[in-house]
Design an enzyme around this catalytic site. Structure first.
Site, mmCIF file in Angstrom:
data_model
loop_
_atom_site.group_PDB
_atom_site.id
_atom_site.type_symbol
_atom_site.label_atom_id
_atom_site.label_comp_id
_atom_site.label_asym_id
_atom_site.label_seq_id
_atom_site.Cartn_x
_atom_site.Cartn_y
_atom_site.Cartn_z
ATOM 1 C CG PHE A 157 -25.767 -26.767 18.075
ATOM 2 C CD1 PHE A 157 -25.883 -27.552 16.943
ATOM 3 C CD2 PHE A 157 -26.425 -27.183 19.227
ATOM 4 C CE1 PHE A 157 -26.622 -28.728 16.957
ATOM 5 C CE2 PHE A 157 -27.171 -28.348 19.251
ATOM 6 C CZ PHE A 157 -27.258 -29.127 18.112
ATOM 7 C CG HIS A 178 -24.835 -22.366 38.136
ATOM 8 N ND1 HIS A 178 -25.744 -22.909 39.006
ATOM 9 C CD2 HIS A 178 -25.492 -22.133 36.991
ATOM 10 C CE1 HIS A 178 -26.912 -23.016 38.415
ATOM 11 N NE2 HIS A 178 -26.786 -22.554 37.189
ATOM 12 C CD GLU A 242 -27.236 -15.143 24.245
ATOM 13 O OE1 GLU A 242 -26.753 -15.118 25.396
ATOM 14 O OE2 GLU A 242 -27.361 -16.177 23.572
ATOM 15 C CD GLN A 279 -64.029 -7.976 6.114
ATOM 16 O OE1 GLN A 279 -64.695 -9.014 6.167
ATOM 17 N NE2 GLN A 279 -64.491 -6.822 6.536
ATOM 18 C CD GLN A 336 -51.398 -20.455 3.456
ATOM 19 O OE1 GLN A 336 -50.531 -21.266 3.792
ATOM 20 N NE2 GLN A 336 -52.451 -20.795 2.740
ATOM 21 C CG HIS A 338 -45.021 -14.363 -0.951
ATOM 22 N ND1 HIS A 338 -45.171 -13.605 0.176
ATOM 23 C CD2 HIS A 338 -44.246 -13.622 -1.786
ATOM 24 C CE1 HIS A 338 -44.524 -12.460 0.050
ATOM 25 N NE2 HIS A 338 -43.965 -12.428 -1.140
ATOM 26 N N GLY A 340 -47.514 -20.546 -3.883
ATOM 27 C CA GLY A 340 -46.419 -21.428 -4.319
ATOM 28 C C GLY A 340 -45.090 -20.694 -4.365
ATOM 29 N N GLY A 363 -30.013 -19.137 22.004
ATOM 30 C CA GLY A 363 -30.041 -18.119 23.065
ATOM 31 C C GLY A 363 -31.033 -18.488 24.156
ATOM 32 N N GLY A 364 -31.293 -19.790 24.288
ATOM 33 C CA GLY A 364 -32.233 -20.277 25.305
ATOM 34 C C GLY A 364 -33.542 -20.680 24.654
HETATM 35 C C1 LIG Z 1 -27.981 -22.285 14.423
HETATM 36 C C2 LIG Z 1 -27.550 -22.357 15.858
HETATM 37 C C3 LIG Z 1 -26.590 -21.487 16.325
HETATM 38 C C4 LIG Z 1 -26.152 -21.567 17.648
HETATM 39 N N1 LIG Z 1 -25.117 -20.785 18.071
HETATM 40 C C5 LIG Z 1 -24.544 -21.038 19.283
HETATM 41 C C6 LIG Z 1 -23.329 -20.378 19.669
HETATM 42 O O1 LIG Z 1 -22.797 -19.539 18.952
HETATM 43 N N2 LIG Z 1 -22.777 -20.710 20.856
HETATM 44 C C7 LIG Z 1 -23.320 -21.646 21.701
HETATM 45 O O2 LIG Z 1 -22.772 -21.891 22.762
HETATM 46 N N3 LIG Z 1 -24.492 -22.288 21.368
HETATM 47 C C8 LIG Z 1 -25.092 -22.005 20.178
HETATM 48 N N4 LIG Z 1 -26.246 -22.661 19.819
HETATM 49 C C9 LIG Z 1 -26.821 -23.626 20.724
HETATM 50 C C10 LIG Z 1 -28.140 -23.193 21.345
HETATM 51 O O3 LIG Z 1 -27.924 -22.213 22.324
HETATM 52 C C11 LIG Z 1 -28.769 -24.479 21.889
HETATM 53 O O4 LIG Z 1 -29.213 -25.231 20.774
HETATM 54 C C12 LIG Z 1 -29.922 -24.198 22.823
HETATM 55 O O5 LIG Z 1 -29.459 -23.632 24.016
HETATM 56 C C13 LIG Z 1 -30.684 -25.490 23.175
HETATM 57 O O6 LIG Z 1 -29.809 -26.473 23.574
HETATM 58 P P1 LIG Z 1 -29.908 -27.934 22.891
HETATM 59 O O7 LIG Z 1 -29.949 -27.756 21.419
HETATM 60 O O8 LIG Z 1 -28.830 -28.786 23.441
HETATM 61 O O9 LIG Z 1 -31.304 -28.476 23.332
HETATM 62 P P2 LIG Z 1 -31.640 -29.294 24.665
HETATM 63 O O10 LIG Z 1 -31.058 -28.633 25.842
HETATM 64 O O11 LIG Z 1 -31.313 -30.732 24.447
HETATM 65 O O12 LIG Z 1 -33.229 -29.143 24.691
HETATM 66 C C14 LIG Z 1 -34.027 -29.663 23.621
HETATM 67 C C15 LIG Z 1 -35.401 -29.053 23.673
HETATM 68 O O13 LIG Z 1 -36.060 -29.522 24.826
HETATM 69 C C16 LIG Z 1 -36.879 -28.535 25.369
HETATM 70 N N5 LIG Z 1 -36.430 -28.334 26.765
HETATM 71 C C17 LIG Z 1 -35.168 -28.314 27.229
HETATM 72 N N6 LIG Z 1 -35.129 -28.178 28.568
HETATM 73 C C18 LIG Z 1 -36.428 -28.091 28.955
HETATM 74 C C19 LIG Z 1 -37.075 -27.921 30.223
HETATM 75 N N7 LIG Z 1 -36.372 -27.798 31.358
HETATM 76 N N8 LIG Z 1 -38.421 -27.864 30.253
HETATM 77 C C20 LIG Z 1 -39.155 -27.980 29.124
HETATM 78 N N9 LIG Z 1 -38.600 -28.146 27.904
HETATM 79 C C21 LIG Z 1 -37.261 -28.199 27.818
HETATM 80 C C22 LIG Z 1 -36.748 -27.301 24.494
HETATM 81 O O14 LIG Z 1 -37.803 -27.289 23.560
HETATM 82 C C23 LIG Z 1 -35.435 -27.519 23.775
HETATM 83 O O15 LIG Z 1 -35.404 -26.889 22.499
HETATM 84 C C24 LIG Z 1 -26.725 -22.534 18.515
HETATM 85 C C25 LIG Z 1 -27.734 -23.384 18.040
HETATM 86 C C26 LIG Z 1 -28.117 -23.340 16.733
HETATM 87 C C27 LIG Z 1 -29.135 -24.326 16.233
#
Ligand SMILES: Cc1cc2nc3c(=O)[nH]c(=O)nc-3n(C[C@H](O)[C@H](O)[C@H](O)COP(=O)(O)OP(=O)(O)OC[C@H]3O[C@@H](n4cnc5c(N)ncnc54)[C@H](O)[C@@H]3O)c2cc1C
Length: 381
Positions: A157, A178, A242, A279, A336, A338, A340, A363-364
């Site tokens: 990703f 960490h 970020e 409205q 919605q 707009h 179709g 970004g989390g």
């Molecule tokens: C288009 C795109 C661009 C990106 N760009 C970058 C980049 O430039 N660099 C980079 O390093 N990463 C990048 N990412 C990665 C992105 O930061 C991760 O997708 C994101 O941090 C989530 O990690 P994951 O996809 O592995 O989901 P997972 O960690 O597998 O989690 C899946 C889902 O589970 C849920 N979840 C996870 N943990 C918990 C919890 N403890 N409690 C409750 N719910 C939870 C959330 O809904 C989450 O979306 C990108 C992702 C995308 C799709």
């Protein structure tokens, strides 16, 4: 001051809007279809001082603060750029801060200056196929061998990873958790470093996204950013910016979707009168406006506090969450209203609707950030 922005920021925003109208908007659909932004756009943006805002001029940046970068985000979206375009053109915003903060003059010369001159493209690679939310568990290893690290693992990703000339990469140099993570800058062309896949996505189409492989890739120790095993702290240091930057994407595209929708509702007639004569439609537009305004006002205020030297951790998390919610609601309602036409590729609100979906994941993820917010607020066990 003119409202929230200074006179200089108002001028900067005008030049950013002009840049988008001339260099971006006419080509955006073509880049969406191609799946990437051309390299020369970076050089063009650098030339007019839009790359490297918030990074000192002595380091090759454009000077100013994060507020200037936020002003440019607002201006870009106002003029019709997309969240994907921002992600692709300004990937430097996530690839470089750790190098800048490290104060390593050699790395600044080799990576920061060329990137901010628009001559090189960098990415940040943290996420791995095994999971992105739990950064502490990354598995990519970097084992010291003389004056090199030998890197093995997979990243996925990664924004701009297909085009990137270098990748600021989170690697495990120490024990679990960490405390065992470092940041290494890895050059494209390093034997053993491969771009394994270009990933096709729901949105952010013009922003290329890659899966990267490292197989015994030898990386000079000179490419270590900061001290060994301080990578997590360095990544965390960049979190406030970020999150605020992504909040800017969220309320920026929402504001644009609202503007397009209000215009459409004035023009489009159903049952013999314009949509805004109903409205329920007017109230919907008001609700969209309220959500955009709340997210924008809050995010700007938090950004100002960050720039003033505070560390508004909780507030930056709230800003991102508010903007994600605003973008999701507003872009959905924009489609919605707009009808179709809103469902068709090529209608701008359709792109914002798809682009908005990533903001609560990248970004989390929202749940992970809410959990962090709860910890910071002292809620929970
Ligand atoms: C288009 C795109 C661009 C990106 N760009 C970058 C980049 O430039 N660099 C980079 O390093 N990463 C990048 N990412 C990665 C992105 O930061 C991760 O997708 C994101 O941090 C989530 O990690 P994951 O996809 O592995 O989901 P997972 O960690 O597998 O989690 C899946 C889902 O589970 C849920 N979840 C996870 N943990 C918990 C919890 N403890 N409690 C409750 N719910 C939870 C959330 O809904 C989450 O979306 C990108 C992702 C995308 C799709």
């Amino acid at each position: 001051m003119t409202g929230f922005w200074t006179e200089e920021q108002v001028a900067l925003m005008e030049s950013a809007r002009a840049f988008v109208r001339a260099e971006v908007a006419p080509h955006l659909q073509e880049w969406e279809d191609a799946g990437s932004v051309p390299r020369d756009l970076h050089a063009k943006a650098a030339k007019v001082g839009l790359l490297g805002l918030g990074i000192p001029e002595e380091l090759g940046g454009a000077g100013g603060t994060f507020l200037d970068a936020l002003a440019v985000t607002e201006a870009f979206t106002e003029a019709g750029a997309s969240s994907g375009l921002l992600a692709a053109l300004f990937t430097s915003g996530i690839a470089l801060p750790h190098i800048v903060a490290s104060g390593n003059a050699d790395l600044v010369d080799r990576y920061v200056r060329p990137t901010l001159a628009g001559e090189a493209i960098g990415s940040l690679a943290v996420t791995e196929p095994g999971g992105g939310s739990d950064v502490a568990r990354i598995r990519t290893t970097a084992v010291r061998d003389g004056d090199h690290y030998v890197v093995n693992g997979t990243k996925t990703f990664i924004t701009s990873g297909v085009r990137a000339d270098f990748v600021t990469t989170a690697v495990r140099t120490g024990g679990p958790g960490h405390a065992g993570i470092s940041l290494l800058v890895i050059d494209k062309g390093t034997p053993g470093f491969t771009v394994d896949r270009s990933l096709s996505k729901m949105g952010w189409h013009c922003s290329d996204t890659a899966e990267l492989g490292f197989s015994d890739a030898r990386v000079p120790v000179a490419n270590l950013v900061g001290a060994e095993n301080t990578g997590f702290a360095q990544i965390a240091q960049a979190f406030v910016v970020e999150r605020l930057a992504l909040a800017g994407h969220g309320y920026g595209i929402a504001a644009r979707a609202l503007e397009l929708t209000a215009a459409y509702c004035r023009e489009r007639e159903t049952f013999g009168r314009p949509l805004v004569a109903n409205q329920v439609v007017r109230h919907r537009l008001v609700e969209m406006h309220r959500r955009v305004d709340a997210a924008r006002t809050y995010t700007r205020a938090v950004a100002a506090r960050h720039v003033a030297g505070e560390n508004p951790l909780v507030e930056a998390l709230h800003a991102k969450a508010l903007a994600v919610q605003a973008a999701a609601y507003v872009c959905d309602q924009a489609v919605q209203l707009h009808g179709g036409a809103g469902y068709l590729h090529g209608t701008e609100v359709e792109r914002h609707y798809r682009d908005a979906r990533i903001l609560g994941i990248g970004g989390g993820a929202t749940e992970v950030l809410d959990d962090l917010t709860a910890r910071l607020l002292g809620y929970g066990t």
